[in-house]
Design a protein around this motif. Structure first.
Motif, PDB file in Angstrom:
ATOM      1  N   SER A 136       0.821  -1.224   0.000  1.00 42.05           N
ATOM      2  CA  SER A 136       0.000   0.000   0.000  1.00 42.05           C
ATOM      3  C   SER A 136       0.850   1.266   0.000  1.00 42.05           C
ATOM      4  O   SER A 136       0.629   2.188   0.786  1.00 42.05           O
ATOM      5  N   ILE A 137       1.832   1.305  -0.899  1.00 39.46           N
ATOM      6  CA  ILE A 137       2.698   2.487  -0.984  1.00 39.46           C
ATOM      7  C   ILE A 137       2.409   3.333  -2.225  1.00 39.46           C
ATOM      8  O   ILE A 137       2.985   4.396  -2.403  1.00 39.46           O
ATOM      9  N   TYR A 164       9.362   0.089   3.722  1.00 38.15           N
ATOM     10  CA  TYR A 164       8.216   0.817   4.257  1.00 38.15           C
ATOM     11  C   TYR A 164       6.932   0.271   3.660  1.00 38.15           C
ATOM     12  O   TYR A 164       6.927  -0.357   2.595  1.00 38.15           O
ATOM     13  N   TYR A 166       2.243   0.212   4.598  1.00 40.95           N
ATOM     14  CA  TYR A 166       1.145   0.645   5.466  1.00 40.95           C
ATOM     15  C   TYR A 166       0.767  -0.429   6.472  1.00 40.95           C
ATOM     16  O   TYR A 166       0.705  -1.619   6.143  1.00 40.95           O
ATOM     17  N   TRP A 169      -2.815   2.217  10.903  1.00 40.93           N
ATOM     18  CA  TRP A 169      -3.111   3.646  10.866  1.00 40.93           C
ATOM     19  C   TRP A 169      -2.095   4.467  10.094  1.00 40.93           C
ATOM     20  O   TRP A 169      -2.318   5.657   9.855  1.00 40.93           O
ATOM     21  N   SER A 170      -0.981   3.889   9.762  1.00 38.47           N
ATOM     22  CA  SER A 170       0.104   4.716   9.236  1.00 38.47           C
ATOM     23  C   SER A 170       1.041   3.916   8.348  1.00 38.47           C
ATOM     24  O   SER A 170       0.987   2.688   8.304  1.00 38.47           O
ATOM     25  N   THR A 171       1.908   4.656   7.662  1.00 39.07           N
ATOM     26  CA  THR A 171       3.005   4.037   6.929  1.00 39.07           C
ATOM     27  C   THR A 171       4.168   3.829   7.891  1.00 39.07           C
ATOM     28  O   THR A 171       4.567   4.756   8.593  1.00 39.07           O
ATOM     29  N   HIS A 193       6.341   5.653  12.601  1.00 41.61           N
ATOM     30  CA  HIS A 193       5.012   5.073  12.394  1.00 41.61           C
ATOM     31  C   HIS A 193       4.061   5.737  13.376  1.00 41.61           C
ATOM     32  O   HIS A 193       4.473   6.489  14.268  1.00 41.61           O
ATOM     33  N   GLU A 195       1.293   3.727  14.769  1.00 39.91           N
ATOM     34  CA  GLU A 195       0.428   2.607  15.139  1.00 39.91           C
ATOM     35  C   GLU A 195      -0.041   2.738  16.591  1.00 39.91           C
ATOM     36  O   GLU A 195       0.507   3.515  17.368  1.00 39.91           O
ATOM     37  N   THR A 252      -1.711  -4.537  11.816  1.00 37.40           N
ATOM     38  CA  THR A 252      -0.326  -4.061  11.797  1.00 37.40           C
ATOM     39  C   THR A 252       0.617  -5.204  11.420  1.00 37.40           C
ATOM     40  O   THR A 252       1.529  -5.031  10.606  1.00 37.40           O
ATOM     41  N   GLY A 255       0.390  -5.853   7.868  1.00 42.76           N
ATOM     42  CA  GLY A 255       1.090  -4.813   7.122  1.00 42.76           C
ATOM     43  C   GLY A 255       2.589  -5.045   7.096  1.00 42.76           C
ATOM     44  O   GLY A 255       3.246  -4.866   6.065  1.00 42.76           O
TER      45      GLY A 255
END
Length: 281
Positions: A136-137, A164, A166, A169-171, A193, A195, A252, A255
């Protein structure tokens, strides 16, 4: 004859007339509010501009700390800047696995000391969109900076690769350290991050990070299939390819699994790791 009070008011300057306006006057209230907002925004903007060099310096130092840590060189009280000089940075062309130091692309010279991986991922001339995007980049840079750590005799000790992708909540941005065999993981560490604390943020827990040590990326000494997995159940390939998922942080963990498998695949660092396994680095 004119009213003396009106005459006195007329003789006042605009600022005095404004100050003498009743406090509940709408125009005065709006003007004061706008003035305060303007002054505050100017102060904040000036602070941001003046502090930017310090922020950039701190960000660069934090990145160096994480590279030193993931390679196992960090100790309390260590001079990080000095320790970081042990690393050999190179701009890597992902598609070929070859170093591109000094190459000129669209008028930009790829200097490993100044190349910005994250800016390159957003640069249309240095990146490409992804249709199959498990991490998901959205876009992937064609070039990234990798770091080599060598032994005193010049032989390769480890390679430090940026990764890196996703999470929930974040990359998550981090580094993975791979041994000189191009297949054994030495460590994984994230430096940025957002998370959930106590759940996804446990990617920072030393006990969980320690689970990555000595895990294998691929079967058959690196010549087989990509097998490294973050899950609750070990893969069929065996536990040497398995990292236990974070408790209570399924998304997470998924991810992290997706981003590691993406970057260690043919679309990521595998062309370079093939060269590492062949002893060409």
């Amino acid at each position: 004859m004119s009213d003396p009070q009106e005459q006195t008011t007329a003789n006042k300057g605009p600022i005095r007339r404004f100050l003498d306006t009743p406090p509940d006057n709408v125009a005065k209230t709006v003007t004061v509010a706008l003035g305060l907002c303007l002054v505050a925004s100017m102060v904040v903007s000036a602070a941001a501009v003046s502090l930017r060099p310090l922020q950039e310096q701190n960000a660069a130092l934090d990145k160096q700390v994480n590279i030193v840590q993931v390679a196992g060189l960090y100790e309390d009280g260590i001079d990080v800047a000095e320790a970081f000089t042990s690393f050999e940075p190179h701009v890597l062309e992902l598609a070929t696995g070859d170093f591109a130091d000094g190459t000129e692309v669209e008028g930009q010279v790829l200097d490993p000391m100044t190349f910005d991986d994250r800016a390159a991922a957003a640069d249309l001339t240095l990146s490409a969109p992804l249709t199959d995007d498990p991490a998901s980049i959205r876009r992937q840079a064609n070039f990234v900076t990798v770091y080599l750590l060598r032994n005193d005799d010049g032989s390769l000790d480890k390679v430090i690769l940026p990764v890196y992708g996703y999470g929930l909540w974040s990359t998550l941005y981090g580094f993975i350290a791979v041994e000189e065999d191009g297949n054994t993981i030495y460590g994984l560490q994230f430096y940025e991050h957002a998370e959930t604390p106590g759940l996804g943020a446990e990617v920072d827990n030393p006990r969980w990070k320690a689970l990555w040590r000595d895990k294998k990326l691929r079967t058959d000494e690196g010549e087989g299939d990509l097998a490294i997995t973050v899950a609750k159940v070990p893969p069929a390939a065996g536990r040497e390819y398995f990292v236990d998922a974070l408790s209570g942080a399924t998304l997470t963990s998924r991810g992290v699994d997706n981003l590691v498998r993406f970057w260690m695949s043919d679309r990521g660092f595998e062309p370079f790791l093939e060269r590492v396994r062949a002893g060409e680095i």
